[in-house]
Design an enzyme around this catalytic site. Structure first.
Site, short mmCIF file in Angstrom:
data_model
loop_
_atom_site.label_atom_id
_atom_site.label_comp_id
_atom_site.label_asym_id
_atom_site.label_seq_id
_atom_site.Cartn_x
_atom_site.Cartn_y
_atom_site.Cartn_z
N CYS A 86 53.42 37.14 27.11
CA CYS A 86 52.57 38.24 27.59
C CYS A 86 51.09 37.96 27.33
O CYS A 86 50.47 37.21 28.08
CB CYS A 86 53.04 39.56 27.00
N HIS A 168 58.64 40.05 27.93
CA HIS A 168 58.86 39.95 26.48
C HIS A 168 60.29 39.46 26.23
O HIS A 168 61.23 40.28 26.29
CB HIS A 168 58.62 41.32 25.82
N GLU A 170 61.73 38.80 23.57
CA GLU A 170 62.36 39.37 22.35
C GLU A 170 63.14 40.64 22.67
O GLU A 170 63.93 41.11 21.84
CB GLU A 170 61.30 39.62 21.27
#
Lengths: 191, 236
Positions: A86, A168, A170
């Site tokens: 990002c 993202h 994660e």
């Protein structure tokens, strides 16, 4: 050792818990040791002994990292594999000559892989979590690997093992971090 | 150069507080790093609310008093999406009254909740922080207990929770059982999937602790609520 670089507005901010720690947990679960450092504090010697670098994201309202491009000039000469997430992708695009423009995506977005690459070896679509107000509209020399309806989602440097992902990983796409690190393990990121 | 937050000093934050462990813990974390200036509570009349946890949220007022923080409280009918307008009004009020620059939530994994709060904050020009986002659940629960958060179960909504869980404290005795449930029944250890709800009676940053003086329980078919009827603050 994987170096995690915190791109938030100041060292030890509340954003660290949200954008650096989740990435650290993925990396450590994969058996790597990690070290975290704020982008202001990255020095030339910081990358010594480091197998790969991950530039982590920032809160949606936090674009302060873009005001200090000199803090990321080491990216131009480094040969270490880098994954920018990002804000990290925005940084990579800017450093290598790309351009950013306002583009808001918040929430789950469909991403289409359009270019062949070891990180995304097959053409496919997947859903990913987005949280950005800017996007890379002109990638400069970077190769486009994946896109959403709104913007470029994944880029790769043409000659260096440097990637940027706008989503993202994660959140619901940990495999992207895993695949990036497995490539560094094999020393297999070749242009 | 654009002024960084360091130059401008601590950021004024409002914490979206349901009364449960995650929002109260997130509040404590925010206090360590920035300036928390108020709590914000949404009282939903819909117990199935998608966004707002409901059991005992009326007693957030005691938590705010215990923490020495003002409280912005907003009622909502709890209709999906419409309740966001009530949250929006609460955030506007917090911005007007306490000049908040950002909002803190206790979101752990819910993309649904996080996305909606992020969009609202973006619209209102506020920062949004989720310090527990994708935390390691086991570590978080241990830290919660070790740091002295006194947390009770205020509702159960999944098997195999029986009635004995209502009002039960989450501590080093009950945590292993929650871990077992997590392994055997697939519940999220933190209850983020709505399997159970909590209420915080004491936190390290509370000046006083909450004492429950009267409570009632309703339980049937693995669903139950521990409703606080009367409570007050006592010295710690």
């Amino acid at each position: 050792m994987i170096l995690l670089i915190d791109l938030c507005y100041r060292e030890d901010s509340l954003g660290f818990d949200e954008y650096v720690l989740p990435v650290a947990r993925i990396v450590e679960r994969l058996g790597f040791r990690t070290r975290s450092v704020h982008f202001h504090a990255v020095s030339a010697g910081e990358c010594s002994g480091v197998k790969a670098v991950i530039l982590c994201g920032t809160p949606l309202a936090d674009n302060a990292f873009l005001d200090e491009p000199e803090d990321f000039s080491w990216l131009k000469t480094s040969r270490i594999p880098v994954l920018g997430v990002c804000a990290g992708m925005e940084t990579i695009c800017r450093i290598f000559g790309g351009k950013l423009e306002p583009c808001i995506e918040i929430g789950m977005t469909e991403i289409r892989v359009t270019g062949r690459d070891p990180l995304f070896p097959e053409s496919h679509s997947f859903s990913a979590y987005e949280l950005h107000t800017l996007a890379c509209t002109d990638p400069g020399p970077m190769k486009i690997i994946a896109v959403s309806d709104r913007c470029i989602q994944v880029v790769r440097h043409p000659t260096k093992p440097v990637y940027g992902v706008m989503f993202h990983p994660e959140v619901r796409n940990e495999w992207a971090v895993e695949r990036f690190l497995s490539m560094t393990r094999k020393d297999g990121i070749s242009p | 150069m654009r002024p960084g937050r360091e130059i401008m000093g601590e950021m004024k934050l409002g914490v979206l507080c349901s009364g449960g462990k995650d929002s109260v813990f997130a509040c404590g974390r925010a206090m360590e790093k920035e300036e928390v200036v108020c709590l914000i509570a949404i009282r939903s009349e819909n117990e199935e609310s998608y966004m707002f946890h409901t059991p005992n949220v009326a007693f957030v007022t005691l938590q705010a008093e215990a923490a020495g923080l003002p409280l912005i409280e907003m009622k909502t009918a709890g209709v999906k999406e419409e309740e966001l307008l009530d949250l929006r009004n609460a955030l506007i009020l917090a911005r007007e009254q306490f000049r908040i620059e950002g909002v803190v939530t206790g979101a752990l994994y819910s993309v649904y909740q996080a996305t909606r709060v992020q969009r609202l904050c973006r619209e209102l020009g506020l920062w949004c922080f989720n310090p527990l986002w994708h935390t390691a659940q086991e570590d978080y629960m241990q830290v919660l207990i070790k740091k002295g958060f006194e947390v009770i179960v205020s509702g159960v909504f999944a098997a195999p929770f029986d009635e004995s869980w209502l009002g039960r404290r989450i501590d080093l005795h009950s945590l292993p059982l929650l871990e077992k449930y997590s392994e055997q029944y697939g519940i999220m250890l933190t209850g983020e999937g709505g399997e159970y709800e909590t209420f915080v009676l004491d936190a390290p940053f509370f000046r006083k602790r909450i004492e429950i003086r009267e409570a009632s329980s309703e339980y049937r078919n693995y669903r139950g609520i521990y409703r606080i009827v009367r409570a007050g603050l006592v010295e710690k």
